[in-house]
Write a protein that holds these residues in place. Sequence first.
Motif, PDB file in Angstrom:
ATOM      1  N   MET A   1      16.008  50.157 -61.744  1.00  0.00           N
ATOM      2  CA  MET A   1      17.099  50.370 -62.715  1.00  0.00           C
ATOM      3  C   MET A   1      17.666  51.634 -62.451  1.00  0.00           C
ATOM      4  SD  MET A   1      17.020  50.118 -66.811  1.00  0.00           S
ATOM      5  CE  MET A   1      18.509  50.341 -67.604  1.00  0.00           C
ATOM      6  N   THR A   2      19.066  51.672 -62.425  1.00  0.00           N
ATOM      7  CA  THR A   2      19.761  52.970 -62.220  1.00  0.00           C
ATOM      8  C   THR A   2      20.036  54.030 -63.237  1.00  0.00           C
ATOM      9  OG1 THR A   2      21.309  51.677 -60.415  1.00  0.00           O
ATOM     10  CG2 THR A   2      22.012  53.736 -61.117  1.00  0.00           C
ATOM     11  N   GLN A   3      19.663  55.120 -63.049  1.00  0.00           N
ATOM     12  CA  GLN A   3      19.814  56.061 -64.012  1.00  0.00           C
ATOM     13  C   GLN A   3      20.904  56.856 -64.067  1.00  0.00           C
ATOM     14  OE1 GLN A   3      16.525  58.894 -63.833  1.00  0.00           O
ATOM     15  NE2 GLN A   3      17.452  60.045 -66.039  1.00  0.00           N
ATOM     16  N   ASN A   4      21.979  56.969 -65.332  1.00  0.00           N
ATOM     17  CA  ASN A   4      23.152  57.885 -65.267  1.00  0.00           C
ATOM     18  C   ASN A   4      22.689  59.364 -65.292  1.00  0.00           C
ATOM     19  OD1 ASN A   4      24.599  55.506 -65.249  1.00  0.00           O
ATOM     20  ND2 ASN A   4      24.726  55.576 -67.604  1.00  0.00           N
ATOM     21  N   LEU A   5      23.296  59.999 -64.627  1.00  0.00           N
ATOM     22  CA  LEU A   5      23.064  61.493 -64.600  1.00  0.00           C
ATOM     23  C   LEU A   5      24.501  62.217 -64.723  1.00  0.00           C
ATOM     24  CD1 LEU A   5      20.864  61.568 -61.229  1.00  0.00           C
ATOM     25  CD2 LEU A   5      20.245  61.783 -63.534  1.00  0.00           C
ATOM     26  N   PRO A   6      24.927  62.576 -65.865  1.00  0.00           N
ATOM     27  CA  PRO A   6      26.254  62.949 -66.072  1.00  0.00           C
ATOM     28  C   PRO A   6      26.305  64.448 -65.736  1.00  0.00           C
ATOM     29  CG  PRO A   6      25.527  62.196 -68.216  1.00  0.00           C
ATOM     30  CD  PRO A   6      24.091  62.169 -67.299  1.00  0.00           C
ATOM     31  N   VAL A   7      27.466  64.725 -64.982  1.00  0.00           N
ATOM     32  CA  VAL A   7      27.958  66.184 -64.532  1.00  0.00           C
ATOM     33  C   VAL A   7      28.856  66.266 -65.179  1.00  0.00           C
ATOM     34  CG1 VAL A   7      28.142  67.678 -62.732  1.00  0.00           C
ATOM     35  CG2 VAL A   7      26.635  65.705 -62.537  1.00  0.00           C
ATOM     36  N   LEU A   8      28.988  67.495 -65.714  1.00  0.00           N
ATOM     37  CA  LEU A   8      30.174  68.103 -66.674  1.00  0.00           C
ATOM     38  C   LEU A   8      30.811  69.003 -65.735  1.00  0.00           C
ATOM     39  CD1 LEU A   8      28.839  68.380 -70.444  1.00  0.00           C
ATOM     40  CD2 LEU A   8      29.967  66.522 -69.348  1.00  0.00           C
ATOM     41  N   LEU A   9      32.268  69.315 -65.866  1.00  0.00           N
ATOM     42  CA  LEU A   9      33.011  70.156 -65.031  1.00  0.00           C
ATOM     43  C   LEU A   9      33.870  70.822 -65.875  1.00  0.00           C
ATOM     44  CD1 LEU A   9      34.615  71.705 -62.811  1.00  0.00           C
ATOM     45  CD2 LEU A   9      35.641  69.263 -62.356  1.00  0.00           C
ATOM     46  N   TYR A  10      33.602  72.060 -66.048  1.00  0.00           N
ATOM     47  CA  TYR A  10      34.298  73.185 -66.681  1.00  0.00           C
ATOM     48  C   TYR A  10      35.142  73.981 -65.930  1.00  0.00           C
ATOM     49  CZ  TYR A  10      31.736  71.858 -71.046  1.00  0.00           C
ATOM     50  OH  TYR A  10      31.100  71.138 -72.124  1.00  0.00           O
ATOM     51  N   HIS A  11      36.330  74.574 -66.199  1.00  0.00           N
ATOM     52  CA  HIS A  11      36.937  75.896 -65.540  1.00  0.00           C
ATOM     53  C   HIS A  11      36.868  77.244 -66.235  1.00  0.00           C
ATOM     54  CE1 HIS A  11      38.558  72.022 -63.338  1.00  0.00           C
ATOM     55  NE2 HIS A  11      38.510  72.771 -62.491  1.00  0.00           N
ATOM     56  N   SER A  12      37.407  77.008 -67.297  1.00  0.00           N
ATOM     57  CA  SER A  12      37.647  78.355 -68.312  1.00  0.00           C
ATOM     58  C   SER A  12      36.991  78.030 -69.492  1.00  0.00           C
ATOM     59  CB  SER A  12      39.205  78.531 -68.023  1.00  0.00           C
ATOM     60  OG  SER A  12      39.184  79.901 -68.913  1.00  0.00           O
ATOM     61  N   VAL A  13      36.345  79.300 -70.098  1.00  0.00           N
ATOM     62  CA  VAL A  13      35.913  79.344 -71.328  1.00  0.00           C
ATOM     63  C   VAL A  13      36.172  80.660 -72.059  1.00  0.00           C
ATOM     64  CG1 VAL A  13      33.957  79.231 -73.159  1.00  0.00           C
ATOM     65  CG2 VAL A  13      33.896  77.651 -70.843  1.00  0.00           C
ATOM     66  N   THR A  59      13.002  60.978 -55.756  1.00  0.00           N
ATOM     67  CA  THR A  59      12.142  60.953 -56.787  1.00  0.00           C
ATOM     68  C   THR A  59      12.646  60.830 -58.161  1.00  0.00           C
ATOM     69  OG1 THR A  59      12.654  63.403 -56.534  1.00  0.00           O
ATOM     70  CG2 THR A  59      10.903  62.818 -55.287  1.00  0.00           C
ATOM     71  N   PRO A  60      11.838  60.455 -58.957  1.00  0.00           N
ATOM     72  CA  PRO A  60      12.211  60.033 -60.370  1.00  0.00           C
ATOM     73  C   PRO A  60      12.717  61.479 -61.216  1.00  0.00           C
ATOM     74  CG  PRO A  60      10.071  59.048 -59.850  1.00  0.00           C
ATOM     75  CD  PRO A  60      10.299  60.121 -58.736  1.00  0.00           C
ATOM     76  N   LEU A  61      13.751  61.081 -62.065  1.00  0.00           N
ATOM     77  CA  LEU A  61      14.198  62.375 -62.637  1.00  0.00           C
ATOM     78  C   LEU A  61      13.996  62.099 -64.327  1.00  0.00           C
ATOM     79  CD1 LEU A  61      17.604  62.604 -61.037  1.00  0.00           C
ATOM     80  CD2 LEU A  61      16.235  64.524 -61.548  1.00  0.00           C
ATOM     81  N   ASN A 201      35.736  61.840 -62.193  1.00  0.00           N
ATOM     82  CA  ASN A 201      35.878  61.700 -63.627  1.00  0.00           C
ATOM     83  C   ASN A 201      35.170  60.258 -64.100  1.00  0.00           C
ATOM     84  OD1 ASN A 201      37.243  63.938 -64.637  1.00  0.00           O
ATOM     85  ND2 ASN A 201      39.037  63.129 -63.939  1.00  0.00           N
ATOM     86  N   MET A 202      33.963  59.951 -63.373  1.00  0.00           N
ATOM     87  CA  MET A 202      33.158  59.240 -63.615  1.00  0.00           C
ATOM     88  C   MET A 202      31.513  59.695 -63.765  1.00  0.00           C
ATOM     89  SD  MET A 202      34.239  56.131 -61.133  1.00  0.00           S
ATOM     90  CE  MET A 202      35.032  56.858 -59.968  1.00  0.00           C
ATOM     91  N   LEU A 203      30.625  58.780 -64.213  1.00  0.00           N
ATOM     92  CA  LEU A 203      29.224  59.152 -64.370  1.00  0.00           C
ATOM     93  C   LEU A 203      28.531  59.129 -62.956  1.00  0.00           C
ATOM     94  CD1 LEU A 203      28.038  57.383 -67.522  1.00  0.00           C
ATOM     95  CD2 LEU A 203      28.254  59.631 -67.335  1.00  0.00           C
ATOM     96  N   SER A 204      27.829  60.059 -62.662  1.00  0.00           N
ATOM     97  CA  SER A 204      26.893  60.191 -61.303  1.00  0.00           C
ATOM     98  C   SER A 204      25.791  59.542 -61.805  1.00  0.00           C
ATOM     99  CB  SER A 204      26.690  61.751 -61.116  1.00  0.00           C
ATOM    100  OG  SER A 204      25.871  61.622 -59.938  1.00  0.00           O
ATOM    101  N   HIS A 205      24.782  59.212 -60.856  1.00  0.00           N
ATOM    102  CA  HIS A 205      23.616  58.325 -61.306  1.00  0.00           C
ATOM    103  C   HIS A 205      22.831  58.626 -59.966  1.00  0.00           C
ATOM    104  CE1 HIS A 205      25.320  55.682 -58.145  1.00  0.00           C
ATOM    105  NE2 HIS A 205      26.586  55.881 -58.669  1.00  0.00           N
ATOM    106  N   ASP A 206      21.647  58.139 -59.749  1.00  0.00           N
ATOM    107  CA  ASP A 206      20.494  58.465 -59.017  1.00  0.00           C
ATOM    108  C   ASP A 206      20.621  57.719 -57.805  1.00  0.00           C
ATOM    109  OD1 ASP A 206      19.982  55.903 -59.934  1.00  0.00           O
ATOM    110  OD2 ASP A 206      17.707  56.170 -60.563  1.00  0.00           O
ATOM    111  N   ARG A 207      21.776  56.927 -57.526  1.00  0.00           N
ATOM    112  CA  ARG A 207      21.998  56.345 -56.295  1.00  0.00           C
ATOM    113  C   ARG A 207      23.528  56.885 -55.884  1.00  0.00           C
ATOM    114  NH1 ARG A 207      20.004  50.106 -57.214  1.00  0.00           N
ATOM    115  NH2 ARG A 207      18.030  50.624 -57.948  1.00  0.00           N
ATOM    116  N   ASP A 208      23.917  57.916 -56.291  1.00  0.00           N
ATOM    117  CA  ASP A 208      25.261  58.482 -56.048  1.00  0.00           C
ATOM    118  C   ASP A 208      25.062  59.181 -54.826  1.00  0.00           C
ATOM    119  OD1 ASP A 208      27.842  59.259 -56.294  1.00  0.00           O
ATOM    120  OD2 ASP A 208      27.593  60.540 -58.024  1.00  0.00           O
TER     121      ASP A 208
END
Length: 264
Positions: A1-13, A59-61, A201-208
Amino acid sequence: MTQNLPVLLYHSVTDSPVPGFEKFTVHPDQFESHLDHLLDDDRLVMSLGRLAAHISTGTPLPEGAMAITFDDGLADFAHHAWPLLHARGMPATLYTVAGYIGDRSRWLPADAGRMRMLSADELTALADDGVEIGAHSMTHPQLDLVPLVRARQEIVESKDVLEQLLGRPVTSFAYPHGHHTRAVKDLVSGAGYTSAAAVRNMLSHDRDDVFAIARLTVTDAVTESDIGRLLQGRGARRAPRHQLLRTRAGRQVRRLREWSGRTR
């Protein structure tokens, strides 16, 4: 089963957005609410490099694994973002435009081009404090439009500059604007990087694709609730390994626009 791995991208805070860059500037209070949501949601934040290593090896996450990244290397990362991350035990990956260290964001137009970049000392201190530093080219060009000789120079030199400065390997790259082609990906791999971040602008995953890891851009309009929905895959689809037709069509439009500009 594919696992979603969200990666957020910021620039400035920062609480003082520069005109022309407001969309990519998040207020510190807003950023803090995002991070607290991740804590409440039992998310396990790891560096992009560690996430990519798991994708590469299969390897599993752990459940809830994700990453937080920053592009460009603006000075406000050290003053606003990192203290909030560090206080919560969250790592981050910071992709730096190596040709503008200690300078201004001069690749951006108008007022946005006067934002202060991190200095060499600040970058070194952040790396010593646990921030993963990645390369983001030398001058922030659209790597899918420039000649491959120039693209290779941007990719190789930025790695060399950062490694000499930090005294440690720099293994991850982020494509400026997220733009890349298969040939550009091959240059990144050939330069010795082990992972690369796109945007998509999509969800990464363990098969990305480990050399085009999908990220979700966080803008000034993204609320804490929006973060929750994105992490659950609502409002963002899982990234396919191939580039979408709209991405390839967009590159064609940008190439035509640039060619037209040169021939006027």
